[in-house]
Scaffold this motif. Structure first.
Motif, mmCIF file in Angstrom:
data_model
loop_
_atom_site.group_PDB
_atom_site.id
_atom_site.type_symbol
_atom_site.label_atom_id
_atom_site.label_comp_id
_atom_site.label_asym_id
_atom_site.label_seq_id
_atom_site.Cartn_x
_atom_site.Cartn_y
_atom_site.Cartn_z
ATOM 1 N N ALA A 251 132.363 88.109 -26.466
ATOM 2 C CA ALA A 251 131.862 87.747 -25.131
ATOM 3 C C ALA A 251 131.688 89.002 -24.282
ATOM 4 N N LEU A 252 132.689 89.882 -24.332
ATOM 5 C CA LEU A 252 132.642 91.083 -23.496
ATOM 6 C C LEU A 252 131.534 92.041 -23.952
ATOM 7 N N ILE A 253 131.460 92.251 -25.262
ATOM 8 C CA ILE A 253 130.441 93.195 -25.762
ATOM 9 C C ILE A 253 129.035 92.652 -25.478
ATOM 10 N N LEU A 254 128.811 91.341 -25.732
ATOM 11 C CA LEU A 254 127.467 90.792 -25.508
ATOM 12 C C LEU A 254 127.108 90.814 -24.023
ATOM 13 N N LEU A 255 128.102 90.555 -23.169
ATOM 14 C CA LEU A 255 127.814 90.606 -21.721
ATOM 15 C C LEU A 255 127.410 92.034 -21.331
ATOM 16 N N ALA A 256 128.116 93.019 -21.905
ATOM 17 C CA ALA A 256 127.758 94.411 -21.604
ATOM 18 C C ALA A 256 126.362 94.734 -22.154
ATOM 19 N N LEU A 257 126.030 94.130 -23.314
ATOM 20 C CA LEU A 257 124.709 94.391 -23.904
ATOM 21 C C LEU A 257 123.576 93.769 -23.086
ATOM 22 N N VAL A 258 123.924 92.815 -22.201
ATOM 23 C CA VAL A 258 122.912 92.248 -21.297
ATOM 24 C C VAL A 258 122.512 93.316 -20.271
ATOM 25 N N TYR A 259 123.472 94.141 -19.869
ATOM 26 C CA TYR A 259 123.213 95.121 -18.799
ATOM 27 C C TYR A 259 122.852 96.507 -19.314
ATOM 28 N N LEU A 260 123.171 96.770 -20.602
ATOM 29 C CA LEU A 260 122.882 98.102 -21.157
ATOM 30 C C LEU A 260 121.387 98.449 -21.150
ATOM 31 N N PRO A 261 120.469 97.528 -21.511
ATOM 32 C CA PRO A 261 119.051 97.919 -21.485
ATOM 33 C C PRO A 261 118.569 98.294 -20.089
ATOM 34 N N GLY A 262 119.126 97.641 -19.058
ATOM 35 C CA GLY A 262 118.764 97.973 -17.670
ATOM 36 C C GLY A 262 119.175 99.402 -17.349
ATOM 37 N N ILE A 263 120.317 99.805 -17.891
ATOM 38 C CA ILE A 263 120.817 101.167 -17.678
ATOM 39 C C ILE A 263 119.876 102.161 -18.381
ATOM 40 N N PHE A 264 119.510 101.831 -19.634
ATOM 41 C CA PHE A 264 118.591 102.710 -20.376
ATOM 42 C C PHE A 264 117.266 102.822 -19.620
ATOM 43 N N ALA A 265 116.785 101.670 -19.121
ATOM 44 C CA ALA A 265 115.499 101.656 -18.415
ATOM 45 C C ALA A 265 115.566 102.573 -17.190
ATOM 46 N N ALA A 266 116.687 102.494 -16.445
ATOM 47 C CA ALA A 266 116.839 103.325 -15.245
ATOM 48 C C ALA A 266 116.837 104.802 -15.616
ATOM 49 N N ILE A 267 117.564 105.145 -16.690
ATOM 50 C CA ILE A 267 117.643 106.554 -17.108
ATOM 51 C C ILE A 267 116.243 107.050 -17.523
ATOM 52 N N ILE A 268 115.531 106.200 -18.286
ATOM 53 C CA ILE A 268 114.185 106.593 -18.746
ATOM 54 C C ILE A 268 113.259 106.805 -17.549
ATOM 55 N N GLN A 269 113.336 105.891 -16.565
ATOM 56 C CA GLN A 269 112.454 106.014 -15.395
ATOM 57 C C GLN A 269 112.793 107.265 -14.583
ATOM 58 N N LEU A 270 114.088 107.548 -14.470
ATOM 59 C CA LEU A 270 114.490 108.752 -13.731
ATOM 60 C C LEU A 270 114.007 110.000 -14.449
ATOM 61 N N TYR A 271 114.138 109.999 -15.775
ATOM 62 C CA TYR A 271 113.745 111.157 -16.574
ATOM 63 C C TYR A 271 112.227 111.379 -16.499
ATOM 64 N N ARG A 272 111.470 110.254 -16.605
ATOM 65 C CA ARG A 272 110.004 110.382 -16.600
ATOM 66 C C ARG A 272 109.436 110.553 -15.183
ATOM 67 N N GLY A 273 110.207 110.098 -14.199
ATOM 68 C CA GLY A 273 109.747 110.191 -12.816
ATOM 69 C C GLY A 273 108.617 109.232 -12.504
ATOM 70 N N THR A 274 108.485 108.162 -13.275
ATOM 71 C CA THR A 274 107.447 107.160 -13.018
ATOM 72 C C THR A 274 107.844 105.834 -13.661
ATOM 73 N N LYS A 275 107.289 104.753 -13.103
ATOM 74 C CA LYS A 275 107.532 103.465 -13.765
ATOM 75 C C LYS A 275 106.271 103.011 -14.506
ATOM 76 N N TYR A 276 105.219 103.856 -14.441
ATOM 77 C CA TYR A 276 103.940 103.434 -15.006
ATOM 78 C C TYR A 276 103.744 103.827 -16.466
ATOM 79 N N ARG A 277 104.849 104.088 -17.162
ATOM 80 C CA ARG A 277 104.707 104.329 -18.605
ATOM 81 C C ARG A 277 105.547 103.294 -19.333
ATOM 82 N N ARG A 278 105.014 102.808 -20.425
ATOM 83 C CA ARG A 278 105.694 101.715 -21.143
ATOM 84 C C ARG A 278 107.034 102.166 -21.700
ATOM 85 N N PHE A 279 107.993 101.257 -21.691
ATOM 86 C CA PHE A 279 109.266 101.544 -22.348
ATOM 87 C C PHE A 279 109.039 101.490 -23.855
#
Ligand code: NAP
Length: 459
Positions: A251-279
């Motif tokens: 339960a704990l790991i799967l709940l964390a896995l619900v939020y982990l992609p959002g974290i990756f997405a934020a890091i990718i957007q910060l790194y690229r400096g744009t939201k207009y490129r596909r993940f």
């Protein structure tokens, strides 16, 4: 659209409760079920059939005529016939010119034909306006009225006016139309009823794999190790003890896995400096199945709650309790209450109860009937996912934290399962904590509002 007299009559604005006449080709299961529902909703229904004889099965107030005659009575014709018989429509091309043809057909296999059934119909009858709809609704659900789970009707078509007319019918039947765009979307819509839990595949396989891994891990450490080195036969742990360890961990790991992609997405957007490129594709797919991951996590948490509630009933637990009491009696010594332990046990229970409560609340807000009734701000307000993750992580930390330092927890040099379960949730919470710092949050918010570090199209 050819405004012949019949069309004009059928499209005339409604002045009474009676709606326009709709023609249905085919008096099979679906044609009859849809016709019945339409009559109940105020439409006049005329069937186009190979046999004009009335039967008991055909809705009472409907008329049954030959195809050409029936088609002349309405502007909208629902083709409730299998695709392989569509050829019979070609000689009717002139009668069907300018009419709206609703293709409701499904196939037996995914991508069975090179083009969708609706596109095929449009090719056969280029003078008609083909709209795809209703294929995800079953005849049985229409007849029995059990449409609660499938109120959504996907609609697509190239002619906007024709699509609107069909969407109005969908609404009049008490269903919700979802415009999927042009007829190019028909293939996708036809594939929907044939897909087997598309969004659930990854979460289910991941959960099965992780459950098997943690189950074997516990089996090795709690049963096999104790049997070899302590000569204790704890094989009965397989029934309740091990599942009650695996469930909270999952339960704990799967709940964390619900939020982990959002974290990756934020890091990718910060790194690229744009939201207009596909993940990357894997991240897109992961994001799309977060709800399913969360619901499986909730199922594991519920199982953990049930397993925990039956703990006092277990023979092993009452044996251990009475053993403690007898040893105190034999030594004539009462163990003083350990206040620290009492605090720890009450705190982890309280954290678990609160975490589970928030988890359930999160599950309820994910139900379409609930989420459709809250606006975005309300949804964010009640979206207590991170709070649930914090409470559940704290619950595990307080319960399993003592094993971090104890050497006995490292059987065969392997860490306790609770230590493993905390890795992903703690990583998610730490990075999320960093992400809410204003110096990180501000640029991220700007990026999500459309700002780009290196704009592609500068003025
Ligand atoms: P069905 O019970 O087999 O009825 C099909 C009807 O097509 C027959 O009753 C017949 O009507 C007509 N027909 C048969 N052969 C024909 C031919 N050679 N030429 C002209 N007409 C012919 O099938 P159904 O379950 O109603 O399904 C009809 C369509 O709806 C299919 O495309 C299916 O994929 C789609 N659909 C069905 C459901 C469902 O739950 N059943 C759900 C969604 C979509 P007449 O005898 O009156 O001519």
């Amino acid at each position: 659209m050819n405004k012949n007299s019949s069309n004009t009559m059928a499209l005339a604005p409604n002045t009474s409760n009676k709606r326009e006449t709709v023609c249905i080709f085919g008096t099979g299961d679906f044609g009859r079920a849809l016709g019945q529902k339409m009559i109940q909703s105020g439409y006049s229904v005329v069937y186009g059939s190979r046999s004009t004889q009335m039967s008991n099965l055909i809705p009472k107030d409907a008329e049954v005529l030959g195809h050409a005659e029936a088609a002349q009575k309405a502007a909208i014709i629902i083709i409730a016939i299998q695709r392989q018989h569509y050829n019979f429509l070609t000689p009717l091309a002139e009668v069907l010119r300018g009419k709206v043809l609703v293709d409701i057909s499904n196939n037996l296999k995914l991508n069975q034909y090179p083009e969708s059934n609706a596109e095929y119909l449009a090719q056969l009858l280029p003078g008609s306006k083909v709209v795809k709809a209703f294929n995800t609704v079953s005849a049985w659900a229409l007849q029995s009225g059990t449409l609660d789970a499938s109120r959504q009707v996907f609609v697509c078509g190239d002619d906007v006016e024709a699509k609107q007319m069909v969407m109005n019918i969908v609404r009049a039947l008490g269903l919700t139309p979802l415009d999927k765009g042009s007829l190019l979307a028909a293939q996708e819509i036809e594939n929907y009823p044939l897909q087997l839990f598309p969004m659930w595949k990854f979460p289910i396989f991941l959960s099965l794999g992780l459950t098997a891994f943690f189950f074997l891990y516990c089996l090795a450490l709690d049963v096999i190790y104790t049997y070899i080195y302590e000569n204790n036969n704890f094989s009965f742990f397989i029934a309740i003890t091990i599942p009650n360890r695996v469930c909270p961990v999952m339960a704990l790991i799967l709940l964390a896995l619900v939020y982990l992609p959002g974290i990756f997405a934020a890091i990718i957007q910060l790194y690229r400096g744009t939201k207009y490129r596909r993940f990357p594709d894997w991240l897109d797919k992961w994001m799309l199945c977060r709800k399913q991951l969360g619901l499986i996590a909730l199922a594991f948490a519920s199982l953990h709650a049930v397993f925990t509630l039956v703990t006092p009933l277990r023979a092993f637990v009452s044996w251990r309790t009475s053993k403690g009491i007898i040893s105190q009696a034999l030594n004539n010594k009462t163990e003083p209450l350990n206040n620290t332990n009492a605090w720890l046990s009450d705190s982890y229970l309280a954290l678990g109860i609160l975490g589970y409560f928030l988890f359930v609340l999160l599950g309820i807000t994910s139900l379409p009937s609930v989420s459709n009734n809250v606006n975005w701000r309300e949804f964010r307000f009640v979206n207590l996912g991170y709070l649930a993750l914090i409470f559940c992580t704290a619950h595990t930390l307080v319960y399993g934290g003592k094993w971090f330092l104890s050497p006995s927890a490292y059987k065969w040099y392997l860490p306790n399962i609770y230590i493993l379960s905390l890795i992903i949730p703690c990583a998610v919470l730490v990075v999320k904590f960093v992400l809410i710092f204003p110096c990180v949050d501000k640029p991220l918010t700007k990026i999500r509002q459309g700002w780009e570090r290196k704009p592609k199209y500068s003025e």
